[in-house]
Design an enzyme around this catalytic site. Structure first.
Site, mmCIF file in Angstrom:
data_model
loop_
_atom_site.group_PDB
_atom_site.id
_atom_site.type_symbol
_atom_site.label_atom_id
_atom_site.label_comp_id
_atom_site.label_asym_id
_atom_site.label_seq_id
_atom_site.Cartn_x
_atom_site.Cartn_y
_atom_site.Cartn_z
ATOM 1 C CG ASP A 10 -8.460 0.686 -7.410
ATOM 2 O OD1 ASP A 10 -7.384 0.057 -7.433
ATOM 3 O OD2 ASP A 10 -8.838 1.356 -6.426
ATOM 4 C CG ASP A 16 -4.604 -0.945 -4.353
ATOM 5 O OD1 ASP A 16 -5.239 -0.686 -5.385
ATOM 6 O OD2 ASP A 16 -5.049 -0.751 -3.193
ATOM 7 C CG HIS A 40 -4.582 0.807 1.656
ATOM 8 N ND1 HIS A 40 -4.119 -0.344 1.097
ATOM 9 C CD2 HIS A 40 -5.270 1.447 0.661
ATOM 10 C CE1 HIS A 40 -4.530 -0.412 -0.165
ATOM 11 N NE2 HIS A 40 -5.218 0.671 -0.474
ATOM 12 C CG HIS A 51 -7.564 -1.601 2.951
ATOM 13 N ND1 HIS A 51 -7.801 -0.248 3.001
ATOM 14 C CD2 HIS A 51 -7.895 -1.985 1.700
ATOM 15 C CE1 HIS A 51 -8.258 0.163 1.828
ATOM 16 N NE2 HIS A 51 -8.335 -0.874 1.026
ATOM 17 C CD GLU A 91 -6.836 4.017 -2.439
ATOM 18 O OE1 GLU A 91 -7.683 3.996 -3.349
ATOM 19 O OE2 GLU A 91 -6.576 3.029 -1.723
ATOM 20 C CD GLU A 94 -4.774 2.513 -4.864
ATOM 21 O OE1 GLU A 94 -5.705 2.185 -5.614
ATOM 22 O OE2 GLU A 94 -4.650 2.070 -3.702
HETATM 23 MN MN MN Z 1 -6.949 0.521 -5.390
HETATM 24 MN MN MN Z 2 -6.028 1.031 -2.427
#
Ligand code: MN
Ligand code: MN
Length: 317
Positions: A92, A103, A165, A173, A198, A298
């Site tokens: 990630d 992200d 998010h 977030h 995600e 994600e």
């Molecule tokens: Mn992530």
């Molecule tokens: Mn994330």
């Protein structure tokens, strides 16, 4: 819309795009470095170096979660863990350009178990399904239900207490969640919002628990910082200044602080800053069913009037 507002949005989109392009340049490198028996410390450091080389910064420490570990696992400096053959590996990655964050996560598996290969496919398909449904005005709760249905029909479970998010400047977030199960609160997506969508797919219970293993921290929000902070330990003061300068409110790792201040000082400083309530901690999250496996996918997407533009992949959603 006023010219000024339009210019602001153009700048925002261009910086999100820049961050996402850095991720997309690094993605092909992953297939070369995330290989059996490679040290996850080397992988994380290589990815973080590649981000910086390209003019970005890590939005958070690279997370490399193996098997029933879901998230918030970043290697420590003395880490000896290597990429296994029999477990799913989640990588990630967060990239930011002036606080605008991409992200995105990918999963890898090197064994011969078809179920695990399918779990990765299902996680990716669930994200794609969400992308196909997303546009300005849509209720995210409905998309959450569709994600859960897709994963259930494939014979697996979604991890229900981990979700996507909204991304905001300097905030990973943001103030809106992107649900992955049915029954979430009504949340309307708006034009020009950016989301990290995600999905975690598991053959376990469908739930993660926190552990007492903490490797990632961030400063509490700047508004909550007290005006006078009684930092009597010198190294705690130094680390606090380093965080404010280098990270603002973005997450950082024990590994990064240890590289600058040494491991002993890093641990001491982070413990005292945590005790004073100045830091948020991100404990390693594990499936409640030990020995289960988890796949994660994600993408970072921009909400438009007519759909969602995937920033972290070279296709339109
Ligand atoms: Mn992530
Ligand atoms: Mn994330």
């Amino acid at each position: 819309m006023s010219t000024e507002a339009k210019e602001k949005i153009d700048e925002m989109i261009s910086k999100y795009t820049k961050a996402a392009n850095i991720f997309m340049e690094i993605e092909p490198i992953l297939t070369q470095i995330v290989v059996k028996r490679a040290k996850i410390l080397d992988i994380a450091e290589k990815i973080e170096d590649e981000i910086i080389k390209r003019g970005g910064k890590p939005a958070f420490p690279v997370n490399i979660a193996i098997g029933d570990t879901a998230a918030h696992y970043t290697p420590n400096l003395e880490e000896k863990t290597v990429i296994p053959e029999d477990k799913i590996v989640k990588v990630d990655i967060g990239v930011h350009v002036d606080g605008y964050i991409c992200d995105a996560a990918r999963s890898f598996y090197f064994g011969g178990d078809d179920e695990k290969k399918r779990m990765i496919e299902v996680a990716k398909n669930a994200v794609d399904k969400a992308i196909s449904m997303l546009k300005a005005g849509v209720d995210l709760a409905e998309i959450g239900g569709a994600i859960e249905d897709l994963v259930k029909e494939a014979g697996f479970k979604v991890i229900r207490n981990l979700h996507g998010h909204k991304l905001e400047k300097w905030v990973v977030h943001g103030d809106k969640e992107f649900p992955v199960v049915a029954g979430a609160e009504r949340t309307i997506a708006e034009e020009n919002e950016v989301y990290a969508i995600e999905v975690f797919v598991t053959n376990g219970d469908g739930e993660v628990r926190t552990t007492d293993d903490i490797r990632i921290y961030s400063l509490i929000s700047l508004e909550k910082l007290p005006r006078r902070i009684p930092l009597h330990v010198k190294v705690a003061r130094q680390v606090f200044r380093w965080i404010q300068k280098e990270r603002r409110t973005l997450p950082f790792s024990l590994r990064w602080v240890a590289k600058v201040f040494g491991i002993g000082s890093a641990k001491l400083a982070l413990a005292s800053l945590t005790r004073l309530g100045l830091l948020l901690v991100y404990p390693v999250l594990k499936e409640t069913k030990e020995g289960s496996d988890i796949a994660q996918w994600e993408e970072t997407v921009l909400v438009t009037k007519n759909g969602a533009k995937v920033l972290s992949r070279k296709i339109e959603g």
